[in-house]
Design an enzyme around this catalytic site. Structure first.
Site, PDB file in Angstrom:
ATOM      1  N   GLU A 140       0.867  -1.172   0.000  1.00 42.49           N
ATOM      2  CA  GLU A 140       0.000   0.000   0.000  1.00 42.49           C
ATOM      3  C   GLU A 140       0.910   1.230   0.000  1.00 42.49           C
ATOM      4  OE1 GLU A 140      -2.753   0.354   3.260  1.00 42.49           O
ATOM      5  OE2 GLU A 140      -3.554   2.223   2.452  1.00 42.49           O
ATOM      6  N   ARG A 165       5.453 -13.520   9.197  1.00 42.62           N
ATOM      7  CA  ARG A 165       6.211 -12.327   8.845  1.00 42.62           C
ATOM      8  C   ARG A 165       7.602 -12.351   9.471  1.00 42.62           C
ATOM      9  NH1 ARG A 165       2.679  -7.835   8.896  1.00 42.62           N
ATOM     10  NH2 ARG A 165       4.305  -6.363   9.374  1.00 42.62           N
ATOM     11  N   LYS A 194       4.480   0.628   9.648  1.00 51.67           N
ATOM     12  CA  LYS A 194       4.633   1.907   8.948  1.00 51.67           C
ATOM     13  C   LYS A 194       4.152   3.068   9.814  1.00 51.67           C
ATOM     14  CE  LYS A 194       3.150   0.034   4.873  1.00 51.67           C
ATOM     15  NZ  LYS A 194       2.457   0.004   3.604  1.00 51.67           N
TER      16      LYS A 194
HETATM   17  P1  ATP Z   1       2.244  -2.008   7.992  1.00 46.55           P
HETATM   18  O1  ATP Z   1       1.469  -2.891   8.906  1.00 46.55           O
HETATM   19  O2  ATP Z   1       3.530  -1.544   8.530  1.00 46.55           O
HETATM   20  O3  ATP Z   1       1.438  -0.921   7.358  1.00 46.55           O
HETATM   21  P2  ATP Z   1       1.730  -3.688   5.873  1.00 46.55           P
HETATM   22  O4  ATP Z   1       1.949  -5.133   6.003  1.00 46.55           O
HETATM   23  O5  ATP Z   1       0.336  -3.224   6.040  1.00 46.55           O
HETATM   24  O6  ATP Z   1       2.698  -2.952   6.832  1.00 46.55           O
HETATM   25  P3  ATP Z   1       1.712  -3.413   3.076  1.00 46.55           P
HETATM   26  O7  ATP Z   1       2.177  -2.306   2.231  1.00 46.55           O
HETATM   27  O8  ATP Z   1       0.269  -3.702   3.117  1.00 46.55           O
HETATM   28  O9  ATP Z   1       2.265  -3.114   4.528  1.00 46.55           O
HETATM   29  O10 ATP Z   1       2.530  -4.736   2.780  1.00 46.55           O
HETATM   30  C1  ATP Z   1       2.845  -5.171   1.487  1.00 46.55           C
HETATM   31  C2  ATP Z   1       3.206  -6.621   1.547  1.00 46.55           C
HETATM   32  O11 ATP Z   1       4.351  -6.830   2.365  1.00 46.55           O
HETATM   33  C3  ATP Z   1       2.095  -7.452   2.155  1.00 46.55           C
HETATM   34  O12 ATP Z   1       1.918  -8.602   1.354  1.00 46.55           O
HETATM   35  C4  ATP Z   1       2.584  -7.787   3.517  1.00 46.55           C
HETATM   36  O13 ATP Z   1       2.068  -9.001   3.966  1.00 46.55           O
HETATM   37  C5  ATP Z   1       4.101  -7.846   3.299  1.00 46.55           C
HETATM   38  N1  ATP Z   1       4.815  -7.582   4.534  1.00 46.55           N
HETATM   39  C6  ATP Z   1       4.738  -6.477   5.298  1.00 46.55           C
HETATM   40  N2  ATP Z   1       5.499  -6.600   6.390  1.00 46.55           N
HETATM   41  C7  ATP Z   1       6.100  -7.813   6.320  1.00 46.55           C
HETATM   42  C8  ATP Z   1       7.009  -8.539   7.161  1.00 46.55           C
HETATM   43  N3  ATP Z   1       7.452  -8.021   8.299  1.00 46.55           N
HETATM   44  N4  ATP Z   1       7.414  -9.767   6.753  1.00 46.55           N
HETATM   45  C9  ATP Z   1       6.981 -10.280   5.610  1.00 46.55           C
HETATM   46  N5  ATP Z   1       6.127  -9.669   4.782  1.00 46.55           N
HETATM   47  C10 ATP Z   1       5.680  -8.447   5.123  1.00 46.55           C
HETATM   48 MG    MG Z   2      -1.311  -2.910   5.132  1.00 49.65          MG
END
Ligand code: ATP
Ligand code: MG
Length: 595
Positions: free
Chosen positions: A62, A297, A307
């Protein structure tokens, strides 16, 4: 091993996800799919040639913040598996929430994924997509659900809506709007899209099962009103799809085969399948639909990766920006000096499992050393300078003001050549390499002790001068004649310690930046932990003014090197100037060495 089995990817990490792909390829599950050259619905792909990609995976960030080390994991997994199986990996901006997203983040994500070394070009096409490209289709699919009695506009609001959902021990309460006629829901839904109602006035919900033990199946909202301009769509839409509804559709339209998600999305899987099964049934998306699989994760000790929390660190000036060298963002790690190869190596080495993993920070540092060690140039540098005077210089070297020395650029890479510098009567050494009260493990300079000045001569310390407060002002030593490195007999005098140095007559002034963990505790991100801000270390950034050998004059930005005995460094990509060098320490030479 059966080399003839072309569905078998190289052994390695992420074995259960690999096994899943292998099994699906063996069964030819996705072999019948068509691909019209771009994402689209069933009609778009109908009659097109078979999809040339055996698997299609995607990385779907995102664009509401910068990518971090956790994303690097997902990137490595998806792009890596697509490459291993001869498929394609799409980069998709999951831009369904206009209030938090920004074109600047989109651009930064594109840059970061590229920098990490991945490419979304496959079979002659750039697979960079935006969820917002499919808003038209998503609205059409929502209308189809309404028409089929599978979605309704619910005019319950806020707290009432939430309360009616129930919780784990308690089934949800069906809304009074659940059985309203489809024409009525359809009219309301169109009003939502057109902006006839304020935010929160109503939502479109899928009609599934209010008694389901899976809360995500209790008629999840699939559209909500947002009077906000979208960074790509402007004010065209006044209601936006929710993640749970948009994500499966994005996957289906892009012909994704395996949709890898982190564990917290496991409870979304039932709705993912429910929705796509229906859209396939009514002929809106191509069969067979993609399927979702979850992995744990990556959590790195001593950093936060949410984020929201990273943004707070920036907004509240705990760090100097998203690319601060202490940040676990891709741009922070890059500025710190982590190479793309080291980050790829790190995420590959951590594998993927069905459980959340906490990885020690040392594993990231080791991946960097493993990448840099084999070819990174060496240099001598002094972080915290202390003057060393060689009091018998004229006796040993006569009228010469300097004595030339050489050293290999890399000890095991003679092909990289040699560096030259020179001894003189006044040298800089590191303050840590001198002690007035040495303990028995201290093998560097102290009154009466002998050490080798690396690539130079053996010296014997005769004393030091102290300021009125007791601080050591400078150190005196005598050269032991006949000990110049590389001359006959030089090895006959034995010493226990070696000290690195820089000739004062040719020293390059350097600003050294040293970093420690932003957070003292290993898991500042733990949910049961108190406010993560309380875990911040006060002294995580230090700036020292010191010197380096002349080979470091006029180094370009973002050059890596090893300062002998001190660590791996990089010239800062933002503030370094060839005539005003700024170097960041990436990591010490060994785990547990001085930070
Ligand atoms: P945040 O919770 O910090 O906003 P997010 O997971 O919502 O992070 P996205 O931009 O939605 O952020 O994530 C993009 C992709 O990266 C998703 O498929 C998510 O599952 C993956 N991802 C995010 N953080 C991790 C992590 N720590 N380990 C593995 N994959 C991750
Ligand atoms: Mg997200």
């Amino acid at each position: 091993m059966n080399h003839g089995d072309e569905t078998r990817a190289p052994a390695g990490t992420a074995s259960f996800l690999r096994a899943r792909i292998e099994a699906d390829l063996r069964e030819g599950l996705y072999a019948g799919r068509r691909w019209a050259g771009s994402p689209g619905d069933a009609a778009h792909h109908r009659g097109a040639p078979p999809d040339p990609a055996r698997v299609r995976l995607r990385f779907p960030p995102e664009p509401n913040g910068h990518l971090h080390i956790g994303h690097a994991k997902s990137i490595g997994l998806n792009f890596g598996l697509a490459q291993a199986f001869g498929g394609a990996c799409h980069l998709r901006m999951d831009d369904t929430n206009p209030t938090k997203e920004d074109q600047a983040y989109v651009d930064a994500i594109v840059e970061d994924v590229r920098w990490l070394g991945w490419d979304w070009r496959a079979f002659g096409v750039e697979h960079l997509y935006h969820a917002s490209d499919h808003f038209e289709f998503m609205a059409r699919a929502a209308e189809a659900l309404i028409a089929d009695g599978l979605a309704y506009v619910d005019e319950q609001q806020g707290e009432a809506l939430r309360a009616a959902r129930g919780d784990f021990g308690q089934p949800g309460t069906p809304s009074v709007w659940r059985d309203r006629p489809a024409v009525e829901s359809l009219a309301r839904f169109r009003e939502m899209l057109d902006g006839a109602h304020p935010d929160g006035a109503m939502v479109l919900r899928a009609l599934v099962d209010m008694a389901s033990p899976n809360l995500q199946m209790r008629d999840p909202p699939i559209y909500r009103i947002r009077h906000a301009a979208h960074h790509r769509m402007g004010t065209r839409w006044r209601a936006y799809p929710t993640y749970i509804y948009a994500h499966p559709i994005e996957d289906a339209l892009e012909n994704i085969t395996h949709s890898f998600a982190t564990l917290e999305f496991a409870e979304h899987r039932a709705f993912y399948d429910w929705l796509l099964a229906h859209l396939v049934r009514v002929g809106l998306v191509q069969a067979p639909p993609p399927r979702q699989f979850e992995f744990g994760r990556l959590n790195l000790e001593h950093v936060v990766t949410s984020k929201r929390k990273l943004k707070a660190l920036v907004d509240e000036s705990h760090v100097q920006g998203w690319d601060d060298p202490r940040m676990p963002t891709i741009r922070g790690l890059r500025r710190r000096g982590y190479t793309a190869a080291a980050l790829r190596r790190f995420v590959e080495a951590t594998g993927a499992s069905r459980h959340e993993a906490w990885v020690p920070y040392a594993a990231l540092e080791q991946a960097l050393r493993d990448d840099l060690e084999p070819s990174t140039p060496r240099a001598m540098g002094v972080l915290d300078p202390l003057m060393l005077e060689l009091t018998n210089w004229r006796e040993v070297f006569g009228q010469a003001d300097t004595e030339p020395c050489t050293a290999p650029v890399h000890p095991r890479r003679p092909d990289l050549g040699e560096r030259s510098f020179s001894l003189g009567p006044r040298l800089w050494i590191d303050r840590q390499d001198f002690s007035l009260a040495p303990d028995k493990h201290f093998h560097r300079l102290a009154p009466g002790r002998r050490v080798r000045l690396k690539y130079g001569v053996i010296v014997e310390c005769t004393g030091c001068r102290q300021a009125s407060d007791g601080a050591v002002a400078d150190v005196q030593a005598r050269i032991v004649p006949g000990t110049k490195s590389g001359t006959p007999g030089a090895g006959e005098v034995k010493v226990k310690g070696t000290v690195t140095w820089v000739g004062a007559h040719e020293a390059v002034a350097v600003e050294w930046r040293l970093f420690d963990h932003l957070f003292a505790s290993a898991r500042p991100d733990d949910s049961d932990c108190i406010d993560f801000r309380s875990q911040l270390q006060p002294q995580s950034r230090r700036v020292l003014r010191g010197y380096a050998e002349p080979s470091m004059a006029r180094v370009a930005a973002e050059q890596h090197l090893q300062i002998e005995r001190v660590g791996y460094f990089v010239s800062d990509r933002v503030e370094h100037r060839p005539d005003a060098p700024v170097f960041n320490r990436i990591t010490a030479l060994r785990e547990g060495a001085q930070r």
